[in-house]
Design a protein around this motif. Structure first.
Motif, PDB file in Angstrom:
ATOM      1  N   MET A   1       0.838  -1.205   0.000  1.00 56.75           N
ATOM      2  CA  MET A   1       0.000   0.000   0.000  1.00 56.75           C
ATOM      3  C   MET A   1       0.873   1.254   0.000  1.00 56.75           C
ATOM      4  O   MET A   1       0.593   2.221  -0.729  1.00 56.75           O
ATOM      5  CB  MET A   1      -0.919  -0.016   1.227  1.00 56.75           C
ATOM      6  N   LYS A   2       1.919   1.249   0.817  1.00 53.97           N
ATOM      7  CA  LYS A   2       2.800   2.410   0.877  1.00 53.97           C
ATOM      8  C   LYS A   2       3.502   2.632  -0.450  1.00 53.97           C
ATOM      9  O   LYS A   2       3.658   3.789  -0.898  1.00 53.97           O
ATOM     10  CB  LYS A   2       3.823   2.194   1.994  1.00 53.97           C
ATOM     11  N   HIS A   3       3.921   1.545  -1.085  1.00 53.40           N
ATOM     12  CA  HIS A   3       4.623   1.644  -2.367  1.00 53.40           C
ATOM     13  C   HIS A   3       3.756   2.312  -3.427  1.00 53.40           C
ATOM     14  O   HIS A   3       4.254   3.095  -4.252  1.00 53.40           O
ATOM     15  CB  HIS A   3       5.048   0.253  -2.821  1.00 53.40           C
ATOM     16  N   HIS A   4       2.449   2.016  -3.413  1.00 54.49           N
ATOM     17  CA  HIS A   4       1.554   2.573  -4.434  1.00 54.49           C
ATOM     18  C   HIS A   4       0.865   3.844  -3.963  1.00 54.49           C
ATOM     19  O   HIS A   4       0.026   4.388  -4.696  1.00 54.49           O
ATOM     20  CB  HIS A   4       0.501   1.532  -4.817  1.00 54.49           C
ATOM     21  N   GLY A   5       1.176   4.335  -2.770  1.00 49.96           N
ATOM     22  CA  GLY A   5       0.617   5.596  -2.305  1.00 49.96           C
ATOM     23  C   GLY A   5      -0.789   5.489  -1.768  1.00 49.96           C
ATOM     24  O   GLY A   5      -1.524   6.481  -1.757  1.00 49.96           O
ATOM     25  N   ILE A   6      -1.201   4.299  -1.300  1.00 51.54           N
ATOM     26  CA  ILE A   6      -2.551   4.103  -0.778  1.00 51.54           C
ATOM     27  C   ILE A   6      -2.587   4.546   0.676  1.00 51.54           C
ATOM     28  O   ILE A   6      -1.783   4.109   1.498  1.00 51.54           O
ATOM     29  CB  ILE A   6      -2.976   2.625  -0.889  1.00 51.54           C
TER      30      ILE A   6
END
Length: 879
Positions: free
Chosen positions: A846-851
């Motif tokens: 989630m952090k990697h994709h900006g969620i």
């Protein structure tokens, strides 16, 4: 002298016979009959104890009605007296009960009503005893007991007899209830038994006298024939000696007095290497093993003891095998066949025997034993046995392994052809019946698998092979074959097939969950919008609440489908099962015919289990609906029972997969059409159903089975055609803090917000209701169904939006890909990702994709508004 010997032989038989007769008669009349009399008295005393307890049980039942307010006290006591007054038993139907109170006052006596109401504490019987005072004293001390006294003979006041009565108190009313037996009854029965024994012993004595005459005559005839035989033996001994001297086997005569050989045939040298003269000088047993010498002495002692028994054959033979050494020191096995030779008086004094070298045979036997052991081990390891059937026989030969496969005692022999076919079921019986017939009559081989039900009830799968062989002399076929237990293999195949079906079902469930979530999102969303517009219309709001409640339950069902397809976790809580049962039955009642009666019996009301309540609700509704379906034409009774079931150490075979402990047991029964046996075997298979097209999917019972098994429980079914069906469920019991079993609709919140939201979902219906709901809250919403168009809109003015809400699964681009593109353009923009399952969304991903946050579908307005408010608040705090 000969005459005296004959009389002596007769007396040896007759004296023990008469002695045995006398001892037996004394035992009967001095021991057995007195013991029988005492035993009969004890039995009758036990009988009146049980009868008195039964009468007191009646009083307790009536007393409970008084306590429950069902009957007045005076009326109840009168009813009890009338009922006990009429009770009769015994051969003549004149044995009775009476009632006194703890003060000795007669309350009821069926044959002496003149005593009722009188104080009998000073009443004396003809022997001077105070029976009623003794009864009161016995009950006061011990609450119950036996009292001996004299009393009138049943209803005959003129005749007095000894009587033993059992009395027991009923403290609740202050009563004493009693009944008794007359010792004259016992004396009469013993007299009849004694008379019968006297008649029997007179008959036996007459028989023994006749037998004595016959034995004496028979002994005289035997001795006459024996003397004649001995004379014939001596005359023929010379002829036998000639044959012995020229026989291949060694023939010998051994004196019992000194264990020396009086005769040895020349062939002893060929067998052992010793000449007859050399062997005669050797000490007996010096060239034998210790076990062989011990065996010889044991056999001779045994035969000498048996020789004294009547009816033993004087010329009987015994065969034994011995291990002896030859002159050259080598050891061989010999077989000895021997019998006694007798003196003039018929007493054994010598042994006549034949010795044969069997070393070669023993070697072959040892090799055969080893071969058989290897074959037996191979058959045992492979669970395969061999069989054969002679054309003239009805019963085949079985190897040991086949007896094990069919769980049959080898002492009973193999199954007959009829018994063998009887264990096959359904189509396999016809298959094997035809195959065996063709093999016997036409020589056709067969190689079949089939299912059998053994007499013990055990179900097994077997693989049978038959190879017929033509027997020319008999002009018929000899059958040979093998039978293999393939139950384990079939079970594994079934498990594999079940696993494949469940995997297919999981793939299907995961595939439809996304679309189902989108549909539910629209239903729930537009329902909430309709509620907002219902204003003060309470009836409409109630109806919309029911729709919303059903939608929320459907959402939970989708979570279960995803858990089934391994795309979501099952959330278990400690819940009470009774409220769930009641709620499910309430839903069911509205949808089934009125001629189906629902009956519940909860032995426990606070049963708690660890479970997902949506799963339990689904199991209950599946089973309830199936039961109602089975009774839809004729109606009937749907019975639901709940109780505790404890398993400590002795676990019944049908529950051997369960762990010891406490379980909640739920029985769901119907009086419907029942289930055929061949259908019972498949009811838990996925996609299997007996309903007509459009009425069933075949998934209900398979899902229920999987849910209960996952809870480490047990589900089973018992049914007979036209006799109804019962499902039994065992679920591990839990003793912890409860979570409410029935979820209620949360109260609607009135949240106002501000900001501009970019909403992306490939379902127009979701865009429609979400846009309207968010607009009512004060947000500006730009809704789009194409992720590519949404990216272009965002790129045209990135600072124009405060929040992005996107679906995860969309055509041409996923929500994760879309989030990566948006955050690359504007890293600080918060993004809420909507999905039906979050199994693959780790925090790092989630952090990697900006969620910023994940919201589970299908969404409700309150959850959506909470997620937006928390996300925007978190962003403002960071700024």
């Amino acid at each position: 002298m000969a005459r005296q010997n004959q009389v002596s032989e007769s007396l040896k038989i007759l004296i023990p016979l008469y002695g045995t007769y006398l001892v037996f008669a004394l035992c009967i009349f001095l021991i057995f009959i007195p013991q029988t009399k005492q035993q009969l008295l004890n039995q009758k005393k036990e009988a009146i104890l049980q009868l008195t307890d039964n009468a007191l049980s009646l009083l307790r039942d009536i007393d409970s009605k008084i306590k429950n307010g069902e009957m007045a006290s005076d009326l109840a006591r009168k009813k009890a007296i009338d009922h006990i007054r009429d009770l009769r038993y015994g051969l003549e139907g004149k044995d009775y009960f009476w009632i006194i109170d703890m003060h000795g006052t007669m309350i009821m006596h069926p044959f002496r009503p003149d005593l009722e109401g009188k104080d009998l504490t000073r009443f004396k019987d003809t022997a001077g005893k105070y029976p009623f005072a003794n009864m009161v004293e016995t009950v006061a001390k011990n609450s119950a007991g036996y009292v001996n006294y004299r009393w009138q003979w049943k209803d005959n006041t003129e005749r007095m007899a000894q009587k033993t009565s059992y009395v027991k108190g009923f403290p609740a009313w202050g009563w004493i209830v009693g009944t008794g037996i007359y010792l004259d009854d016992i004396h009469g029965e013993i007299s009849i038994i004694t008379l019968k024994f006297i008649q029997i012993f007179v008959g036996i004595l007459i028989f023994i006298l006749l037998l004595s005459v016959y034995i004496t005559h028979h002994v005289l005839q035997i001795n006459k024939r024996k003397n004649q035989a001995e004379d014939d033996l001596r005359k023929s001994e010379k002829r036998y000696r000639f044959l012995a001297d020229n026989a291949t086997d060694a023939i010998w005569i051994l004196a019992l007095s000194d264990f020396r050989f009086s005769y040895l045939s020349p062939s002893i040298e060929q067998i052992l290497g010793y000449s007859p003269e050399q062997y005669k000088t050797m000490t007996f047993g010096s060239n034998m093993t210790r076990d062989s010498v011990s065996l010889i002495h044991s056999v001779i002692s045994e035969e000498l003891k048996q020789d004294n028994r009547d009816g033993m054959d004087a010329n009987r033979r015994r065969n034994i095998e011995l291990q002896v050494s030859k002159k050259d020191g080598s050891w061989i096995w010999v077989e000895v066949s021997a019998r006694f030779l007798r003196d003039r008086n018929g007493n054994p004094d010598r042994v006549l025997g034949i010795t044969r070298d069997i070393s070669q045979r023993k070697d072959l036997e040892q090799k055969l034993l080893q071969t058989n052991a290897d074959l037996h081990l191979a058959q045992q390891l492979s669970s395969i046995g061999n069989w054969s059937l002679d054309p003239d026989a009805d019963v085949p030969f079985w190897s040991d392994e086949i007896y094990r496969i069919f769980e049959r005692d080898s002492a009973l022999g193999a199954f007959s052809a009829v018994e063998h076919l009887a264990i096959f079921t359904g189509k396999w019986k016809t298959l094997f019946e035809t195959a065996i017939k063709d093999a016997r009559e036409r020589g056709i081989e067969f190689n079949h698998e089939g299912k059998v039900i053994l007499p013990s009830g055990q179900v097994k799968w077997i693989h049978a092979i038959c190879k017929p062989e033509w027997v020319a002399p008999k002009q018929r076929y000899f059958l040979r074959g093998t039978i293999q237990d393939i139950t384990h293999r079939k079970t594994m195949e079934s498990h594999i097939q079940q696993t494949q079906k469940m995997e297919a079902l999981g793939t299907l469930a995961g595939g439809i969950a996304h679309d189902f979530n989108n549909i539910l999102s629209a239903i729930i969303g537009f329902t909430e919008l309709a509620k907002l517009g219902a204003a003060e219309n309470k009836r409409l709001k109630d109806n919309l609440d029911n729709v919303l409640t059903a939608g929320l339950r459907a959402r939970e069902l989708v979570k279960h489908i995803l858990a089934f397809s391994r795309k979501a976790d099952v959330h278990k809580d400690i819940i009470q099962i009774v409220p769930l049962i009641k709620e499910s039955l309430k839903f069911l009642r509205a949808s089934i015919p009125a001629n189906i009666d629902i009956q519940t019996r909860f032995m426990i009301t606070d049963a708690t289990i660890l479970a997902d309540q949506t799963q339990i609700h689904q199991v209950l509704m599946n089973l309830f609906n199936n039961a109602a379906y089975a009774m839809k034409e004729k109606g009937g009774v749907l019975a639901v029972e709940l109780d505790n079931f404890d398993m400590v150490t002795d676990i019944p075979p049908q529950f051997n997969e369960l762990q010891p402990g406490s379980y909640v047991r739920l029985n769901i029964s119907d009086t419907g059409v029942g289930i055929e046996k061949h259908v019972m075997e498949r009811i838990f298979e996925p996609f299997f159903t007996t309903k007509v097209r459009g009425e069933g999917t075949g998934m209900g019972l398979s899902l229920s089975y999987g849910i209960i098994k996952a809870m480490k429980g047990h589900i089973s079914v018992s049914s007979e055609p036209d006799m109804g069906t019962t499902f039994q469920i065992l679920i591990p019991k839990q003793e912890k803090e409860l979570t409410p079993a029935v979820k209620h609709l949360p109260p609607s919140k009135s949240i106002k917000g501000n900001g501009k939201i970019l909403l992306i979902d490939d379902e127009p219906a979701i865009i429609g209701w979400a846009s309207k709901a968010l607009s009512k809250m004060g947000y500006q919403v730009v809704g789009m169904t194409s992720p590519l168009e949404a990216i272009e809109t965002f790129k045209s003015d990135p600072e124009n939006f405060d929040l992005v809400i996107t679906d995860l699964t969309m055509p041409r681009m996923t929500g994760l890909e879309l989030s990566s593109i948006i955050t690359a353009k504007r890293p600080d923009i918060p993004i809420i990702l909507c999905t039906g399952f979050s199994e693959e969304l780790s925090p790092d991903k989630m952090k990697h994709h900006g969620i910023s946050r994940v919201l589970m579908k299908p969404m409700v307005v309150d959850e959506l508004s909470d997620a937006i408010e928390e996300t925007l608040t978190s962003r403002r705090l960071k700024e």
